[in-house]
Design a protein around this motif. Structure first.
Motif, PDB file in Angstrom:
ATOM      1  N   THR A  45       0.793  -1.264  -0.055  1.00 55.76           N
ATOM      2  CA  THR A  45       0.174  -0.050  -0.073  1.00 55.76           C
ATOM      3  C   THR A  45       0.743   1.010  -0.006  1.00 55.76           C
ATOM      4  O   THR A  45       0.371   2.305   0.579  1.00 55.76           O
ATOM      5  CB  THR A  45      -1.034  -0.098   1.218  1.00 55.76           C
ATOM      6  N   THR A  86      -2.532  -3.940   5.515  1.00 55.95           N
ATOM      7  CA  THR A  86      -3.068  -2.693   5.636  1.00 55.95           C
ATOM      8  C   THR A  86      -1.709  -1.772   6.122  1.00 55.95           C
ATOM      9  O   THR A  86      -1.895  -0.790   6.094  1.00 55.95           O
ATOM     10  CB  THR A  86      -4.312  -2.324   6.306  1.00 55.95           C
ATOM     11  N   SER A  87      -0.505  -2.382   6.385  1.00 54.61           N
ATOM     12  CA  SER A  87       0.634  -1.427   6.832  1.00 54.61           C
ATOM     13  C   SER A  87       1.086  -0.651   5.833  1.00 54.61           C
ATOM     14  O   SER A  87       1.018  -0.895   4.481  1.00 54.61           O
ATOM     15  CB  SER A  87       1.737  -2.266   7.581  1.00 54.61           C
ATOM     16  N   LEU A  88       1.709   0.214   5.974  1.00 57.48           N
ATOM     17  CA  LEU A  88       2.328   1.292   5.053  1.00 57.48           C
ATOM     18  C   LEU A  88       3.528   1.569   4.936  1.00 57.48           C
ATOM     19  O   LEU A  88       4.019   2.322   3.958  1.00 57.48           O
ATOM     20  CB  LEU A  88       1.589   2.650   5.450  1.00 57.48           C
ATOM     21  N   THR A 126     -10.442  -8.733  13.477  1.00 54.83           N
ATOM     22  CA  THR A 126     -10.300  -7.268  12.984  1.00 54.83           C
ATOM     23  C   THR A 126     -11.078  -6.518  14.053  1.00 54.83           C
ATOM     24  O   THR A 126     -11.864  -6.830  14.649  1.00 54.83           O
ATOM     25  CB  THR A 126     -10.812  -7.091  11.826  1.00 54.83           C
ATOM     26  N   ALA A 147      -8.577   2.073   8.834  1.00 54.26           N
ATOM     27  CA  ALA A 147      -8.524   0.764   7.897  1.00 54.26           C
ATOM     28  C   ALA A 147      -8.989  -0.557   9.211  1.00 54.26           C
ATOM     29  O   ALA A 147      -8.916  -0.298  10.274  1.00 54.26           O
ATOM     30  CB  ALA A 147      -7.069   0.165   7.564  1.00 54.26           C
ATOM     31  N   ASN A 148      -9.739  -1.417   8.570  1.00 56.59           N
ATOM     32  CA  ASN A 148     -10.413  -2.517   9.185  1.00 56.59           C
ATOM     33  C   ASN A 148      -9.173  -3.584   9.475  1.00 56.59           C
ATOM     34  O   ASN A 148      -9.464  -4.653   8.717  1.00 56.59           O
ATOM     35  CB  ASN A 148     -11.644  -3.258   8.513  1.00 56.59           C
ATOM     36  N   ALA A 149      -8.174  -3.235  10.034  1.00 58.41           N
ATOM     37  CA  ALA A 149      -7.137  -3.987  10.233  1.00 58.41           C
ATOM     38  C   ALA A 149      -7.166  -5.119  11.238  1.00 58.41           C
ATOM     39  O   ALA A 149      -8.194  -5.098  12.038  1.00 58.41           O
ATOM     40  CB  ALA A 149      -5.723  -3.127  10.907  1.00 58.41           C
ATOM     41  N   TYR A 335      -8.223   9.683   2.304  1.00 58.99           N
ATOM     42  CA  TYR A 335      -7.076   8.865   1.539  1.00 58.99           C
ATOM     43  C   TYR A 335      -7.684   8.879  -0.067  1.00 58.99           C
ATOM     44  O   TYR A 335      -7.013   9.307  -0.867  1.00 58.99           O
ATOM     45  CB  TYR A 335      -6.725   7.396   1.959  1.00 58.99           C
ATOM     46  N   HIS A 427       2.559   4.633  11.919  1.00 56.50           N
ATOM     47  CA  HIS A 427       2.907   3.883  10.946  1.00 56.50           C
ATOM     48  C   HIS A 427       3.978   2.772  11.143  1.00 56.50           C
ATOM     49  O   HIS A 427       3.786   1.818  10.572  1.00 56.50           O
ATOM     50  CB  HIS A 427       3.196   4.675   9.626  1.00 56.50           C
TER      51      HIS A 427
END
Length: 475
Positions: A45, A86-88, A126, A147-149, A335, A427
């Motif tokens: 991502t 979903t990590s950036l 989640t 995000a639905n992490a 976003y 992050h």
């Protein structure tokens, strides 16, 4: 951080081949080696190139995770934990190949102790799944990164989000955990007691370790009571400085704000168009208050006076759930709204955190950099704890543009560190920010290396992440 600065990890072809055969026998159809599924388990991502693992193990129990890690340890093969990706900062990439351990099927809620306000879950649960399950208990889990992490991933990256100013981050909300360490042994770090002074704090060591010390397979989390009443709204300001002053005064007065989010003028323009909001294209604060009916009304009215003193307002607030939901959906869709500012571009999302007294100065200097470099890069921030995000829009196929954005991010990180802040508030480090760790922690990085080597002497647990390749930070 330039792509050339990414930490390289040597491939062990012989070991990888042996582990692929072992895991296929152990897991059968729950071990996959197809190219598409491997690439799916390395998407970042962000603009960091995909570095796919050699196989994906869909584990369903702690014992299965142990078996995978033991096989990898025996053959010196990397093992990378994966939630939903979903990590950036490139956390799930596999720079030296190896095995991705997909924990999404470990998604059972094992126990809810309503009287003690805690629960025990598997890492693949989640945050939305947990809160839906808790809905009838009068409890909820407050950490919301947008995000639905998975909660295992949120613990591994020490996530936080919009509610952090009131409820803290994952660091404050994990009571204990179970993790599979690099030798394949499982360790449980604590009990359900709200505090302990017994030994080293292994829970906090593993929360935020990004899978480099162990793989989390179970969590005990704090829960909160659902507030009797919630009020919230949006307040425009003439300048970012005025909005930031209002934030500082709100915090200093002890108003128990649950969320206080800063949005700059460019971000507000994008959100207005994308989410059909009817607010000025100026810096705004999104706020929410939790408590009793009388309490949330008083808090909203007090903030309104603070805003007016700083040239802001009017602060239009509401307790109507549907109206508040629309506002926070717009905030969480920031976003996607930002991408409309430059159709076809890719966004590099980065974050820093500074003491709130330096927030206005840091954001203003960042906006000046954006203008000087000719970038399109809207800003949003968790203003109540000094954390803000910049989404730099760029063409990832244009090397000159990528280099420009990397230079911008490096200046932002070093500015935050110089202001006694951090290069990342939530992050994490991953691959993307490893080059700035030395500038922030100095000799502390050497202590981190010693811990890493003691717990993972073969360097198989998510290698190439967090710890920098060199001693000097990029500029």
């Amino acid at each position: 951080m330039a792509l050339s600065d990414l930490v390289s990890v040597e491939r062990n072809e012989e070991g990888i081949a042996a582990v692929l055969g072992i895991l296929k026998l152990q897991l059968d159809e729950r071990f996959q080696t197809g190219q598409a599924i491997r690439e799916q388990h390395a998407h970042t991502t962000t603009y960091i190139p995909t570095q796919a693992p050699d196989g994906v193990a869909f584990c369903e129990t702690t014992e299965e995770v142990q078996a995978v890690v033991r096989a990898c340890a025996a053959h010196h093969v990397p093992v990378i934990a994966f939630g939903v990706g979903t990590s950036l900062e490139g956390h799930v990439n596999a720079p030296g190949g190896g095995i991705s351990v997909d924990l999404s099927r470990m998604n059972r809620i094992l126990a809810v102790n309503a009287e003690d306000l805690d629960c025990r879950i598997e890492p693949g649960v989640t945050r939305e799944q947990l809160n839906q399950y808790l809905r009838d208990t009068g409890l909820f889990f407050p950490i919301d990164p947008g995000a639905n992490a998975t909660l295992g991933g949120m613990a591994a990256t020490r996530a936080s989000g919009t509610n952090a100013v009131r409820y803290g981050t994952m660091r404050e909300n994990v009571l204990s955990l179970t993790a599979v360490m690099a030798d394949g042994e499982a360790v449980t770090t604590g009990k359900r007691a709200r505090k302990s002074s017994a030994g080293y704090d292994l829970t906090r060591l593993l929360v935020g370790s990004e899978g480099t010390l162990g793989i989390i397979t179970e969590l005990t989390l704090k829960l909160q009571g659902i507030p009797q009443a919630i009020s919230g709204g949006v307040c425009p300001f003439p300048t970012l400085e005025a909005a930031s002053r209002a934030v500082i005064q709100t915090i200093q007065m002890g108003i128990p704000v649950a969320r206080i989010e800063l949005v700059n003028a460019l971000q507000m323009r994008a959100m207005k168009a994308y989410s059909k909001l009817d607010y000025p294209e100026s810096p705004c604060l999104f706020l929410e208050f939790h408590g009793s009916d009388a309490g949330v009304a008083e808090q909203a009215e007090t903030f309104g006076m603070i805003a007016e003193e700083n040239g802001g307002g009017p602060f239009l607030w509401t307790t109507v759930a549907e109206e508040r939901t629309k506002l926070w959906k717009a905030r969480h869709d920031a976003y996607w709204a930002s991408l409309t500012l430059r159709p076809g571009a890719k966004g590099l999302s980065t974050d820093v955190c500074v003491p709130i007294s330096r927030l206005a100065e840091c954001v203003a200097a960042t906006e000046a950099d954006i203008a000087e470099m000719g970038l399109i890069a809207p800003i949003v921030g968790h203003a109540g704890d000094g954390n803000f995000h910049v989404l730099a829009l760029m063409n990832p196929n244009d090397a000159g543009e990528v280099a420009l954005v990397e230079r911008f991010v490096a200046r932002l990180n070093m500015r935050a560190i110089a202001m006694e802040g951090t290069c990342t508030g939530e992050h994490g480090i991953g691959q993307g920010k490893a080059g700035f760790l030395r500038a922030e922690h100095g000799r502390g990085v050497d202590v981190m290396r010693q811990i890493k080597h003691a717990l993972d002497p073969l360097n198989i647990m998510n290698p190439g992440k967090i710890l920098p390749a060199s001693a000097n930070p990029p500029h």
